[in-house]
Design an enzyme around this catalytic site. Structure first.
Site, PDB file in Angstrom:
ATOM      1  N   HIS A  17       0.713  -1.119   0.037  1.00 45.97           N
ATOM      2  CA  HIS A  17       0.036  -0.010   0.018  1.00 45.97           C
ATOM      3  C   HIS A  17       0.799   1.117  -0.023  1.00 45.97           C
ATOM      4  CE1 HIS A  17      -3.220  -2.477   2.274  1.00 45.97           C
ATOM      5  NE2 HIS A  17      -3.634  -2.382   1.168  1.00 45.97           N
ATOM      6  N   LYS A  41     -15.861  -7.083   5.072  1.00 43.93           N
ATOM      7  CA  LYS A  41     -14.849  -8.023   5.804  1.00 43.93           C
ATOM      8  C   LYS A  41     -14.849  -7.733   7.338  1.00 43.93           C
ATOM      9  CE  LYS A  41     -11.598  -7.484   1.809  1.00 43.93           C
ATOM     10  NZ  LYS A  41     -10.513  -6.585   1.355  1.00 43.93           N
ATOM     11  N   ARG A  90      -2.222  -6.599  -8.262  1.00 43.82           N
ATOM     12  CA  ARG A  90      -1.309  -7.337  -8.282  1.00 43.82           C
ATOM     13  C   ARG A  90      -1.409  -8.541  -9.440  1.00 43.82           C
ATOM     14  NH1 ARG A  90      -3.019  -7.668  -2.229  1.00 43.82           N
ATOM     15  NH2 ARG A  90      -5.060  -7.032  -3.519  1.00 43.82           N
ATOM     16  N   SER A 128      -2.770  -7.466   3.136  1.00 46.95           N
ATOM     17  CA  SER A 128      -2.897  -7.488   4.594  1.00 46.95           C
ATOM     18  C   SER A 128      -3.346  -8.952   5.024  1.00 46.95           C
ATOM     19  CB  SER A 128      -4.352  -6.727   4.658  1.00 46.95           C
ATOM     20  OG  SER A 128      -3.881  -4.976   4.330  1.00 46.95           O
TER      21      SER A 128
HETATM   22  P1  ADP Z   1      -9.746  -3.549  -0.538  1.00 48.30           P
HETATM   23  O1  ADP Z   1     -10.637  -4.164   0.682  1.00 48.30           O
HETATM   24  O2  ADP Z   1     -10.373  -2.141  -0.990  1.00 48.30           O
HETATM   25  O3  ADP Z   1      -9.247  -4.485  -1.510  1.00 48.30           O
HETATM   26  P2  ADP Z   1      -7.110  -3.246   0.470  1.00 48.30           P
HETATM   27  O4  ADP Z   1      -6.653  -2.166   1.629  1.00 48.30           O
HETATM   28  O5  ADP Z   1      -7.033  -4.444   0.377  1.00 48.30           O
HETATM   29  O6  ADP Z   1      -8.529  -2.932   0.279  1.00 48.30           O
HETATM   30  O7  ADP Z   1      -6.541  -2.651  -0.814  1.00 48.30           O
HETATM   31  C1  ADP Z   1      -6.486  -1.232  -1.354  1.00 48.30           C
HETATM   32  C2  ADP Z   1      -6.210  -1.153  -2.757  1.00 48.30           C
HETATM   33  O8  ADP Z   1      -4.618  -1.458  -2.771  1.00 48.30           O
HETATM   34  C3  ADP Z   1      -6.668  -2.266  -3.895  1.00 48.30           C
HETATM   35  O9  ADP Z   1      -6.691  -1.808  -5.082  1.00 48.30           O
HETATM   36  C4  ADP Z   1      -5.618  -3.480  -3.817  1.00 48.30           C
HETATM   37  O10 ADP Z   1      -5.305  -3.959  -5.071  1.00 48.30           O
HETATM   38  C5  ADP Z   1      -4.255  -2.494  -3.693  1.00 48.30           C
HETATM   39  N1  ADP Z   1      -3.153  -3.414  -3.040  1.00 48.30           N
HETATM   40  C6  ADP Z   1      -3.069  -4.069  -1.823  1.00 48.30           C
HETATM   41  N2  ADP Z   1      -1.826  -4.672  -1.801  1.00 48.30           N
HETATM   42  C7  ADP Z   1      -1.268  -4.191  -2.606  1.00 48.30           C
HETATM   43  C8  ADP Z   1       0.076  -4.529  -3.104  1.00 48.30           C
HETATM   44  N3  ADP Z   1       1.057  -5.333  -2.461  1.00 48.30           N
HETATM   45  N4  ADP Z   1       0.659  -3.853  -4.146  1.00 48.30           N
HETATM   46  C9  ADP Z   1      -0.208  -2.989  -4.777  1.00 48.30           C
HETATM   47  N5  ADP Z   1      -1.296  -2.687  -4.599  1.00 48.30           N
HETATM   48  C10 ADP Z   1      -1.983  -3.609  -3.602  1.00 48.30           C
END
Ligand code: ADP
Length: 171
Positions: A17, A41, A90, A128
């Site tokens: 992130h 979630k 990803r 996460s």
């Molecule tokens: P959500 O519940 O909206 O998926 P996340 O916090 O899991 O929220 O992710 C927010 C955004 O960050 C999403 O677009 C996800 O694809 C992107 N993201 C999460 N982890 C990574 C990573 N390791 N590299 C690039 N983008 C990421």
């Protein structure tokens, strides 16, 4: 001024992130990291904890703000005069869901563009959920989560495991 929002659950914020936030902050005038409060979630961290964690970690970026929202991304973006939503890609598995969301957002708010940033190769596999799983096994989070919040993640999963164990014993 080009304002971008980066919405997500950030449960917890990872180095993946953070990499996206840094790149977005180099590209747009102002970036709003927006924590979704109405995610389906069940989060490990409360909304207040996530807000504090993200604020701590992005404090070094002068053009990055942290906010929260409930409801639709497209409407939140409009209320913030943002013209771009930043999302990360990803694997192919992200693509289908993200593309669907981008099209829906565009339908609701035609002025809103979704910018996809390809995950840095170092963080391609990082999520996460992976960070939480690693913490549950007591692994070092040095390569996965921001240093400032690693201890808090370990502490939280330890409490979670104790609550589960206690629950099982009293059944
Ligand atoms: P959500 O519940 O909206 O998926 P996340 O916090 O899991 O929220 O992710 C927010 C955004 O960050 C999403 O677009 C996800 O694809 C992107 N993201 C999460 N982890 C990574 C990573 N390791 N590299 C690039 N983008 C990421």
């Amino acid at each position: 001024m080009k304002i971008a929002i980066y919405p997500g659950s950030f449960d917890p914020i990872t180095l993946g992130h953070l990499n996206l936030i840094k790149r977005a902050s180099n590209t747009f005038d102002h970036v709003i990291v927006a924590i979704m409060v109405n995610s389906n979630k069940k989060p490990l961290f409360t909304f207040e904890e996530r807000l504090r964690q993200v604020k701590t970690v992005v404090a070094k970026f002068p053009n990055v703000e942290v906010d929260s929202f409930a409801g639709l991304v497209a409407e939140y973006a409009k209320s913030k005069s943002a013209c771009v939503v930043v999302r990360g890609l990803r694997a192919m598995s992200d693509f289908e869901r993200e593309c669907q969301m981008a099209l829906i957002n565009k339908k609701i708010n035609p002025d809103l563009e979704t910018f996809f940033l390809a995950a840095d190769e170092k963080y391609m596999y990082l999520s996460s959920s992976a960070v939480k799983e690693l913490a549950r096994f007591g692994a070092s989070l040095l390569d996965f989560a921001p240093r400032e919040i690693s201890d808090e993640i370990h502490e939280k999963v330890k409490n979670e495991q104790e609550v589960t164990r206690h629950g099982q014993r009293s059944q």
